[in-house]
Design an enzyme around this catalytic site. Structure first.
Site, PDB file in Angstrom:
ATOM      1  CB  CYS A  45      -0.912  -0.012   1.233  1.00  0.00           C
ATOM      2  SG  CYS A  45      -1.794   1.538   1.510  1.00  0.00           S
ATOM      3  CD1 TRP A  78      -6.132  -3.767   5.343  1.00  0.00           C
ATOM      4  CD2 TRP A  78      -4.543  -4.688   4.060  1.00  0.00           C
ATOM      5  NE1 TRP A  78      -5.930  -2.938   4.268  1.00  0.00           N
ATOM      6  CE2 TRP A  78      -4.962  -3.476   3.461  1.00  0.00           C
ATOM      7  CE3 TRP A  78      -3.536  -5.440   3.440  1.00  0.00           C
ATOM      8  CZ2 TRP A  78      -4.417  -2.996   2.271  1.00  0.00           C
ATOM      9  CZ3 TRP A  78      -2.995  -4.968   2.251  1.00  0.00           C
ATOM     10  CH2 TRP A  78      -3.431  -3.755   1.678  1.00  0.00           C
ATOM     11  NE  ARG A 106     -11.987   1.295   0.229  1.00  0.00           N
ATOM     12  CZ  ARG A 106     -10.782   1.852   0.309  1.00  0.00           C
ATOM     13  NH1 ARG A 106      -9.727   1.105   0.628  1.00  0.00           N
ATOM     14  NH2 ARG A 106     -10.614   3.140   0.098  1.00  0.00           N
ATOM     15  CE1 TYR A 107     -13.544  -3.315   9.211  1.00  0.00           C
ATOM     16  CE2 TYR A 107     -13.393  -4.876   7.383  1.00  0.00           C
ATOM     17  CZ  TYR A 107     -14.080  -4.359   8.463  1.00  0.00           C
ATOM     18  OH  TYR A 107     -15.311  -4.863   8.796  1.00  0.00           O
ATOM     19  CB  THR A 108      -7.588   2.105   5.190  1.00  0.00           C
ATOM     20  OG1 THR A 108      -7.804   2.985   6.309  1.00  0.00           O
ATOM     21  CG2 THR A 108      -8.813   2.138   4.273  1.00  0.00           C
ATOM     22  CB  VAL A 109      -2.666  -0.380   6.200  1.00  0.00           C
ATOM     23  CG1 VAL A 109      -3.069  -1.582   7.021  1.00  0.00           C
ATOM     24  CG2 VAL A 109      -2.619  -0.745   4.711  1.00  0.00           C
ATOM     25  CE1 TYR A 172      -5.582   2.858  -4.872  1.00  0.00           C
ATOM     26  CE2 TYR A 172      -4.022   4.683  -4.966  1.00  0.00           C
ATOM     27  CZ  TYR A 172      -4.337   3.391  -4.592  1.00  0.00           C
ATOM     28  OH  TYR A 172      -3.401   2.624  -3.944  1.00  0.00           O
TER      29      TYR A 172
END
Length: 297
Positions: A45, A78, A106-109, A172
């Site tokens: 990412c 993730w 969304r589960y983001t890093v 994106y």
């Protein structure tokens, strides 16, 4: 990959806002302290790689722990191979729901866990690196670069904004567009931004002169992925990074610095985008190439 509410009716991609935006700062709920925080990041990412680069450049490896997630994301988000040594969680989503049981995005890093508070302090990726550069200054290694010098902060912030809208997030917006109009608008902006940066870097070593800054970290992570992923996968195919002499030379110079090189994993990058983003690559096939020599002088 499910984008949910991030696609507008006209086909434009609008990135979800960051859910956890508390500041790590003196006098606040999350004060800066060695050993208190765990960073969750992915080599795949670009937003997360920024924090990994800055952590290494500033010598904060013993001050802030890190958990690297698997590059392939599934419906649970993730995964942390072998489980997270700090919380015992198997998926980053568990930490999101431990902090906000009603979270539905969304589960983001990157994301930062506060061990003392037992919750996520932040997933505000633009602020995380600035926090490492400012709030954690007392623990910077001797000789560490000043990536966010006070005298340049206005200029850095202004250029960061241009790079974000035109390039970091611009690729994106091109890749996830679901209408021709949305794609055309985004891809033109991507290459206008690259053209501007090519001209800027034709007369200087770094974006703000001779010294590395926050802006260089933000630009590098997009350039590192451009020819391998964004050119084909996101249809940013007007030109390649290697078609820009100044930008390509600049990207290789940064890659030669250990903090940049050691956090750049092209295999994980390609597998993440091409396998995970089945909305635009339904077969999940990872393409061969491109063959680029990032070590060339």
């Amino acid at each position: 990959m499910k984008l949910g509410n991030e696609i507008e009716g006209d086909g434009r991609f609008v990135r979800q806002p960051n859910r956890f935006t508390a500041r790590i700062e003196e006098g606040g709920e999350h004060p800066p302290e060695p050993g208190r925080y765990q960073l969750y990041a992915s080599y795949a990412c670009p937003w997360a790689q920024r924090s990994l680069i800055v952590r290494e450049l500033l010598g904060l490896q013993e001050v802030i722990g890190v958990t690297i997630v698997d590059p392939i994301r599934d419906e649970k988000g993730w995964r942390m191979p072998g489980g997270d040594p700090v919380t015992g969680a198997e998926y980053l989503s568990e930490l999101y729901h431990a902090t906000d049981p009603d979270f539905r995005g969304r589960y983001t890093v990157p994301a930062v866990w506060d061990r003392t508070a037992g919750r996520l302090a932040t997933n505000d990726y633009p602020q995380i690196t600035l926090t490492l550069e400012t709030a954690f200054a007392p623990w910077h290694a001797e000789g560490a670069p000043d990536l966010y010098p006070a005298a340049l902060r206005g200029e850095i912030d202004a250029l960061n904004d241009v790079i974000y809208h035109g390039l970091n997030n611009g690729v994106y917006k091109a890749g996830f567009a679901t209408s021709q109009e949305a794609y055309d608008e985004a891809v033109v902006k991507v290459f206008e931004t690259l053209d501007m940066l090519e001209e800027r870097l034709s007369t200087r070593a770094c974006l703000h002169g001779d010294a590395l800054t926050e802006s260089d970290v933000r630009l590098y992570t997009t350039l590192a992925r451009f020819d391998a992923v964004y050119h084909s996968h996101f249809k940013c195919s007007i030109r390649r990074l290697v078609d820009y002499p100044a930008l390509w030379s600049y990207a290789r110079r940064l890659h030669a610095i250990p903090a940049f090189r050691d956090t750049t994993d092209f295999d994980q990058i390609k597998r993440h985008y091409f396998v995970t983003q089945t909305n635009i690559n339904p077969t999940g096939i990872v393409p061969a190439g491109p063959e680029l020599d990032w070590t060339a002088p």
